[in-house]
Write a protein that holds these residues in place. Structure first.
Motif, PDB file in Angstrom:
ATOM      1  N   ARG A  89       5.612  -9.482  -1.778  1.00  0.00           N
ATOM      2  CA  ARG A  89       4.469  -8.592  -1.781  1.00  0.00           C
ATOM      3  C   ARG A  89       4.991  -7.152  -1.866  1.00  0.00           C
ATOM      4  O   ARG A  89       5.867  -6.758  -1.106  1.00  0.00           O
ATOM      5  N   ALA A  90       4.447  -6.399  -2.811  1.00  0.00           N
ATOM      6  CA  ALA A  90       4.902  -5.028  -3.013  1.00  0.00           C
ATOM      7  C   ALA A  90       4.257  -4.081  -2.009  1.00  0.00           C
ATOM      8  O   ALA A  90       3.178  -4.353  -1.484  1.00  0.00           O
ATOM      9  N   SER A  91       4.919  -2.969  -1.741  1.00  0.00           N
ATOM     10  CA  SER A  91       4.424  -1.983  -0.786  1.00  0.00           C
ATOM     11  C   SER A  91       3.249  -1.190  -1.344  1.00  0.00           C
ATOM     12  O   SER A  91       2.483  -0.600  -0.595  1.00  0.00           O
ATOM     13  N   GLY A  92       3.143  -1.142  -2.675  1.00  0.00           N
ATOM     14  CA  GLY A  92       2.094  -0.336  -3.298  1.00  0.00           C
ATOM     15  C   GLY A  92       2.522   1.110  -3.521  1.00  0.00           C
ATOM     16  O   GLY A  92       1.755   1.916  -4.023  1.00  0.00           O
ATOM     17  N   LYS A  93       3.767   1.419  -3.140  1.00  0.00           N
ATOM     18  CA  LYS A  93       4.280   2.772  -3.366  1.00  0.00           C
ATOM     19  C   LYS A  93       4.932   2.835  -4.743  1.00  0.00           C
ATOM     20  O   LYS A  93       5.592   1.884  -5.174  1.00  0.00           O
ATOM     21  N   GLY A  94       4.754   3.975  -5.416  1.00  0.00           N
ATOM     22  CA  GLY A  94       5.367   4.113  -6.722  1.00  0.00           C
ATOM     23  C   GLY A  94       5.297   5.527  -7.241  1.00  0.00           C
ATOM     24  O   GLY A  94       4.907   6.457  -6.507  1.00  0.00           O
ATOM     25  N   ARG A  95       5.684   5.660  -8.503  1.00  0.00           N
ATOM     26  CA  ARG A  95       5.714   6.954  -9.151  1.00  0.00           C
ATOM     27  C   ARG A  95       5.134   6.788 -10.557  1.00  0.00           C
ATOM     28  O   ARG A  95       5.401   5.785 -11.224  1.00  0.00           O
ATOM     29  N   VAL A  96       4.339   7.769 -10.984  1.00  0.00           N
ATOM     30  CA  VAL A  96       3.689   7.672 -12.297  1.00  0.00           C
ATOM     31  C   VAL A  96       4.723   7.825 -13.402  1.00  0.00           C
ATOM     32  O   VAL A  96       5.470   8.810 -13.435  1.00  0.00           O
ATOM     33  N   TYR A  97       4.771   6.835 -14.294  1.00  0.00           N
ATOM     34  CA  TYR A  97       5.678   6.887 -15.444  1.00  0.00           C
ATOM     35  C   TYR A  97       4.937   7.407 -16.671  1.00  0.00           C
ATOM     36  O   TYR A  97       5.497   8.132 -17.481  1.00  0.00           O
ATOM     37  N   ALA A  98       3.684   7.033 -16.810  1.00  0.00           N
ATOM     38  CA  ALA A  98       2.871   7.491 -17.937  1.00  0.00           C
ATOM     39  C   ALA A  98       1.399   7.392 -17.573  1.00  0.00           C
ATOM     40  O   ALA A  98       1.014   6.563 -16.743  1.00  0.00           O
ATOM     41  N   THR A  99       0.576   8.235 -18.158  1.00  0.00           N
ATOM     42  CA  THR A  99      -0.869   8.157 -17.940  1.00  0.00           C
ATOM     43  C   THR A  99      -1.583   8.180 -19.286  1.00  0.00           C
ATOM     44  O   THR A  99      -1.089   8.767 -20.241  1.00  0.00           O
ATOM     45  N   SER A 100      -2.725   7.558 -19.325  1.00  0.00           N
ATOM     46  CA  SER A 100      -3.497   7.513 -20.551  1.00  0.00           C
ATOM     47  C   SER A 100      -4.974   7.473 -20.190  1.00  0.00           C
ATOM     48  O   SER A 100      -5.423   6.578 -19.489  1.00  0.00           O
ATOM     49  N   LEU A 101      -5.718   8.475 -20.633  1.00  0.00           N
ATOM     50  CA  LEU A 101      -7.141   8.541 -20.310  1.00  0.00           C
ATOM     51  C   LEU A 101      -7.920   7.739 -21.355  1.00  0.00           C
ATOM     52  O   LEU A 101      -7.823   8.003 -22.549  1.00  0.00           O
ATOM     53  N   VAL A 102      -8.658   6.753 -20.860  1.00  0.00           N
ATOM     54  CA  VAL A 102      -9.450   5.912 -21.766  1.00  0.00           C
ATOM     55  C   VAL A 102     -10.858   6.479 -21.847  1.00  0.00           C
ATOM     56  O   VAL A 102     -11.556   6.566 -20.840  1.00  0.00           O
ATOM     57  N   CYS A 103     -11.256   6.908 -23.025  1.00  0.00           N
ATOM     58  CA  CYS A 103     -12.570   7.539 -23.192  1.00  0.00           C
ATOM     59  C   CYS A 103     -13.564   6.643 -23.916  1.00  0.00           C
ATOM     60  O   CYS A 103     -14.751   6.926 -23.943  1.00  0.00           O
TER      61      CYS A 103
END
Ligand SMILES: [Zn+2]
Length: 119
Positions: free
Chosen positions: A46-60
């Motif tokens: 089970r993952a901790s849920g902690k992380g870092r953003v690698y990429a973002t993409s806004l879906v319109c």
């Protein structure tokens, strides 16, 4: 024998991943074998849920009628603390490199991981 942990795809508020006992490879997509060395029976964790953003993409533009009510929404690639990368929803305004924490949110009738900025 590898145990099977319930995760968000089963309606559980959890993100799970697998680690290989033979080579230490970490993978997000669940398989019966290690994608790196082929050893069978990677262990589920089970993952901790902690992380870092690698990429973002806004879906319109909504892909389906069920998602239309949610646009625009942000889709992220997150490098999780445990060493795997996953695609997930996230709050808008997140930038690459931001530290994030996972929560869960209903989306188009399903519970999905939703990352927000770590405070
Ligand atoms: Zn392996």
């Amino acid at each position: 024998m590898s145990e099977h942990l319930a995760d968000w795809t089963k309606g559980e508020e959890a993100i799970t991943y697998q680690t290989c006992g033979a080579c230490g490879h970490v993978q997000y997509f669940h398989r019966a074998f290690c994608a790196a060395c082929g050893a069978s029976g990677p262990r589920e964790r089970r993952a901790s849920g902690k992380g870092r953003v690698y990429a973002t993409s806004l879906v319109c533009r909504a892909a389906t009628p069920e998602t239309r009510a949610h646009v625009p929404y942000n889709i992220l690639l997150v490098d999780c603390a445990e060493g795997f990368r996953m695609m997930a929803h996230g709050e808008t305004g997140l930038a690459i490199g931001d530290a994030v924490n996972a929560s869960f949110k209903p989306f188009a009738g399903k519970l999905v991981p939703f990352f927000t900025k770590k405070t």
